[in-house]
Design a protein around this motif. Structure first.
Motif, PDB file in Angstrom:
ATOM      1  N   ILE A   1      42.812  40.990  38.745  1.00 10.20           N
ATOM      2  CA  ILE A   1      41.940  40.683  39.888  1.00 10.20           C
ATOM      3  C   ILE A   1      42.724  40.767  41.189  1.00 10.20           C
ATOM      4  O   ILE A   1      42.216  41.287  42.186  1.00 10.20           O
ATOM      5  CB  ILE A   1      41.266  39.303  39.715  1.00 10.20           C
ATOM      6  CG1 ILE A   1      40.254  39.375  38.578  1.00 10.20           C
ATOM      7  CG2 ILE A   1      40.599  38.847  41.008  1.00 10.20           C
ATOM      8  CD1 ILE A   1      39.606  38.064  38.214  1.00 10.20           C
ATOM      9  N   ALA A   2      43.961  40.313  41.205  1.00 16.01           N
ATOM     10  CA  ALA A   2      44.790  40.421  42.410  1.00 16.01           C
ATOM     11  C   ALA A   2      45.073  41.895  42.718  1.00 16.01           C
ATOM     12  O   ALA A   2      45.017  42.315  43.889  1.00 16.01           O
ATOM     13  CB  ALA A   2      46.093  39.651  42.232  1.00 16.01           C
ATOM     14  N   ARG A   3      45.357  42.695  41.697  1.00 16.12           N
ATOM     15  CA  ARG A   3      45.568  44.131  41.926  1.00 16.12           C
ATOM     16  C   ARG A   3      44.306  44.761  42.500  1.00 16.12           C
ATOM     17  O   ARG A   3      44.358  45.593  43.410  1.00 16.12           O
ATOM     18  CB  ARG A   3      45.972  44.832  40.615  1.00 16.12           C
ATOM     19  CG  ARG A   3      47.381  44.482  40.178  1.00 16.12           C
ATOM     20  CD  ARG A   3      47.868  45.374  39.057  1.00 16.12           C
ATOM     21  NE  ARG A   3      47.159  45.181  37.811  1.00 16.12           N
ATOM     22  CZ  ARG A   3      47.548  44.371  36.837  1.00 16.12           C
ATOM     23  NH1 ARG A   3      48.657  43.658  36.955  1.00 16.12           N
ATOM     24  NH2 ARG A   3      46.847  44.275  35.732  1.00 16.12           N
ATOM     25  N   ASN A   4      43.164  44.343  41.977  1.00 14.38           N
ATOM     26  CA  ASN A   4      41.883  44.820  42.477  1.00 14.38           C
ATOM     27  C   ASN A   4      41.747  44.513  43.972  1.00 14.38           C
ATOM     28  O   ASN A   4      41.283  45.357  44.749  1.00 14.38           O
ATOM     29  CB  ASN A   4      40.769  44.122  41.693  1.00 14.38           C
ATOM     30  CG  ASN A   4      39.470  44.838  41.768  1.00 14.38           C
ATOM     31  OD1 ASN A   4      39.352  45.938  41.270  1.00 14.38           O
ATOM     32  ND2 ASN A   4      38.488  44.218  42.385  1.00 14.38           N
ATOM     33  N   GLU A   5      42.145  43.317  44.376  1.00 15.97           N
ATOM     34  CA  GLU A   5      42.064  42.916  45.786  1.00 15.97           C
ATOM     35  C   GLU A   5      42.927  43.826  46.661  1.00 15.97           C
ATOM     36  O   GLU A   5      42.484  44.281  47.717  1.00 15.97           O
ATOM     37  CB  GLU A   5      42.504  41.459  45.959  1.00 15.97           C
ATOM     38  CG  GLU A   5      41.632  40.452  45.247  1.00 15.97           C
ATOM     39  CD  GLU A   5      40.295  40.216  45.923  1.00 15.97           C
ATOM     40  OE1 GLU A   5      40.227  40.266  47.157  1.00 15.97           O
ATOM     41  OE2 GLU A   5      39.313  39.982  45.196  1.00 15.97           O
ATOM     42  N   TRP A   6      44.160  44.088  46.240  1.00 17.88           N
ATOM     43  CA  TRP A   6      45.042  44.975  47.017  1.00 17.88           C
ATOM     44  C   TRP A   6      44.438  46.370  47.137  1.00 17.88           C
ATOM     45  O   TRP A   6      44.403  46.956  48.219  1.00 17.88           O
ATOM     46  CB  TRP A   6      46.425  45.070  46.361  1.00 17.88           C
ATOM     47  CG  TRP A   6      47.305  43.887  46.587  1.00 17.88           C
ATOM     48  CD1 TRP A   6      47.654  42.947  45.651  1.00 17.88           C
ATOM     49  CD2 TRP A   6      47.966  43.502  47.792  1.00 17.88           C
ATOM     50  NE1 TRP A   6      48.487  42.007  46.221  1.00 17.88           N
ATOM     51  CE2 TRP A   6      48.698  42.322  47.531  1.00 17.88           C
ATOM     52  CE3 TRP A   6      48.009  44.036  49.077  1.00 17.88           C
ATOM     53  CZ2 TRP A   6      49.459  41.675  48.492  1.00 17.88           C
ATOM     54  CZ3 TRP A   6      48.771  43.389  50.039  1.00 17.88           C
ATOM     55  CH2 TRP A   6      49.485  42.224  49.754  1.00 17.88           C
ATOM     56  N   ILE A   7      43.968  46.911  46.022  1.00 23.17           N
ATOM     57  CA  ILE A   7      43.416  48.272  46.034  1.00 23.17           C
ATOM     58  C   ILE A   7      42.189  48.344  46.943  1.00 23.17           C
ATOM     59  O   ILE A   7      42.071  49.248  47.773  1.00 23.17           O
ATOM     60  CB  ILE A   7      43.060  48.734  44.603  1.00 23.17           C
ATOM     61  CG1 ILE A   7      44.318  48.831  43.739  1.00 23.17           C
ATOM     62  CG2 ILE A   7      42.336  50.075  44.639  1.00 23.17           C
ATOM     63  CD1 ILE A   7      44.040  48.947  42.243  1.00 23.17           C
ATOM     64  N   CYS A   8      41.279  47.400  46.804  1.00 21.02           N
ATOM     65  CA  CYS A   8      40.060  47.406  47.606  1.00 21.02           C
ATOM     66  C   CYS A   8      40.387  47.239  49.088  1.00 21.02           C
ATOM     67  O   CYS A   8      39.790  47.902  49.945  1.00 21.02           O
ATOM     68  CB  CYS A   8      39.108  46.319  47.125  1.00 21.02           C
ATOM     69  SG  CYS A   8      37.448  46.452  47.813  1.00 21.02           S
TER      70      CYS A   8
ATOM     71  N   TRP B   1      41.809  38.392  54.409  1.00 22.03           N
ATOM     72  CA  TRP B   1      40.783  39.357  54.026  1.00 22.03           C
ATOM     73  C   TRP B   1      39.777  38.624  53.141  1.00 22.03           C
ATOM     74  O   TRP B   1      40.156  37.865  52.258  1.00 22.03           O
ATOM     75  CB  TRP B   1      41.434  40.526  53.285  1.00 22.03           C
ATOM     76  CG  TRP B   1      40.509  41.628  52.920  1.00 22.03           C
ATOM     77  CD1 TRP B   1      39.778  42.404  53.777  1.00 22.03           C
ATOM     78  CD2 TRP B   1      40.214  42.104  51.608  1.00 22.03           C
ATOM     79  NE1 TRP B   1      39.052  43.321  53.065  1.00 22.03           N
ATOM     80  CE2 TRP B   1      39.307  43.169  51.731  1.00 22.03           C
ATOM     81  CE3 TRP B   1      40.636  41.740  50.347  1.00 22.03           C
ATOM     82  CZ2 TRP B   1      38.814  43.860  50.658  1.00 22.03           C
ATOM     83  CZ3 TRP B   1      40.152  42.429  49.264  1.00 22.03           C
ATOM     84  CH2 TRP B   1      39.250  43.487  49.413  1.00 22.03           C
ATOM     85  N   ALA B   2      38.512  38.853  53.377  1.00 22.87           N
ATOM     86  CA  ALA B   2      37.466  38.122  52.655  1.00 22.87           C
ATOM     87  C   ALA B   2      37.481  38.367  51.154  1.00 22.87           C
ATOM     88  O   ALA B   2      37.037  37.548  50.371  1.00 22.87           O
ATOM     89  CB  ALA B   2      36.101  38.486  53.226  1.00 22.87           C
ATOM     90  N   GLY B   3      37.995  39.490  50.750  1.00 23.11           N
ATOM     91  CA  GLY B   3      38.099  39.787  49.321  1.00 23.11           C
ATOM     92  C   GLY B   3      37.174  40.903  48.890  1.00 23.11           C
ATOM     93  O   GLY B   3      36.237  41.286  49.592  1.00 23.11           O
ATOM     94  N   CYS B   4      37.446  41.419  47.727  1.00 26.96           N
ATOM     95  CA  CYS B   4      36.707  42.548  47.170  1.00 26.96           C
ATOM     96  C   CYS B   4      35.341  42.076  46.678  1.00 26.96           C
ATOM     97  O   CYS B   4      35.245  41.101  45.951  1.00 26.96           O
ATOM     98  CB  CYS B   4      37.504  43.155  46.023  1.00 26.96           C
ATOM     99  SG  CYS B   4      36.658  44.516  45.211  1.00 26.96           S
ATOM    100  N   ASN B   5      34.307  42.799  47.051  1.00 26.47           N
ATOM    101  CA  ASN B   5      32.971  42.447  46.574  1.00 26.47           C
ATOM    102  C   ASN B   5      32.596  43.247  45.334  1.00 26.47           C
ATOM    103  O   ASN B   5      31.455  43.213  44.895  1.00 26.47           O
ATOM    104  CB  ASN B   5      31.933  42.652  47.684  1.00 26.47           C
ATOM    105  CG  ASN B   5      31.881  44.081  48.162  1.00 26.47           C
ATOM    106  OD1 ASN B   5      32.669  44.915  47.746  1.00 26.47           O
ATOM    107  ND2 ASN B   5      30.960  44.359  49.061  1.00 26.47           N
ATOM    108  N   HIS B   6      33.551  43.970  44.758  1.00 25.72           N
ATOM    109  CA  HIS B   6      33.293  44.796  43.578  1.00 25.72           C
ATOM    110  C   HIS B   6      33.647  44.099  42.256  1.00 25.72           C
ATOM    111  O   HIS B   6      33.668  44.741  41.230  1.00 25.72           O
ATOM    112  CB  HIS B   6      34.095  46.103  43.666  1.00 25.72           C
ATOM    113  CG  HIS B   6      33.776  46.896  44.875  1.00 25.72           C
ATOM    114  ND1 HIS B   6      34.643  47.012  45.938  1.00 25.72           N
ATOM    115  CD2 HIS B   6      32.665  47.582  45.221  1.00 25.72           C
ATOM    116  CE1 HIS B   6      34.085  47.759  46.861  1.00 25.72           C
ATOM    117  NE2 HIS B   6      32.888  48.117  46.454  1.00 25.72           N
TER     118      HIS B   6
END
Length: 83
Positions: free
Chosen positions: A38-45, A77-82
């Motif tokens: 999930i943290a990796r997802n946040e960086w990528i997004c 950053w608000a975070g990934c909405n995906h």
């Protein structure tokens, strides 16, 4: 032996420009592999949400630096909405 595959996020795959930076140094790769999917997802997004190429490049460099410093998610950053 060094693992060739870079771990992805939950909803996002690692883009080629970020992959290049993640594989450029052992410290950044180790930091990347140490964070959660999930943290990796946040960086990528966060990187992919940049509208300008120069912003994207800046974010990739900032991610490299901050991961090495031990930060686990992009700051302010608000975070990934995906998810």
């Amino acid at each position: 032996m060094i693992k060739k595959e870079i771990s992805s996020g939950v909803a996002h795959k690692v883009p080629a420009d970020l992959r290049k930076v993640l594989t450029s140094a052992v410290a950044v790769r180790a930091a990347w592999e140490d964070i959660t999917p999930i943290a990796r997802n946040e960086w990528i997004c966060w990187i992919e949400s940049a509208k300008k190429p120069e912003t994207r490049s800046h974010r990739i460099e900032r991610a490299r630096e901050e991961l090495i410093e031990g930060k686990r998610r992009p700051c302010c950053w608000a975070g990934c909405n995906h998810r």
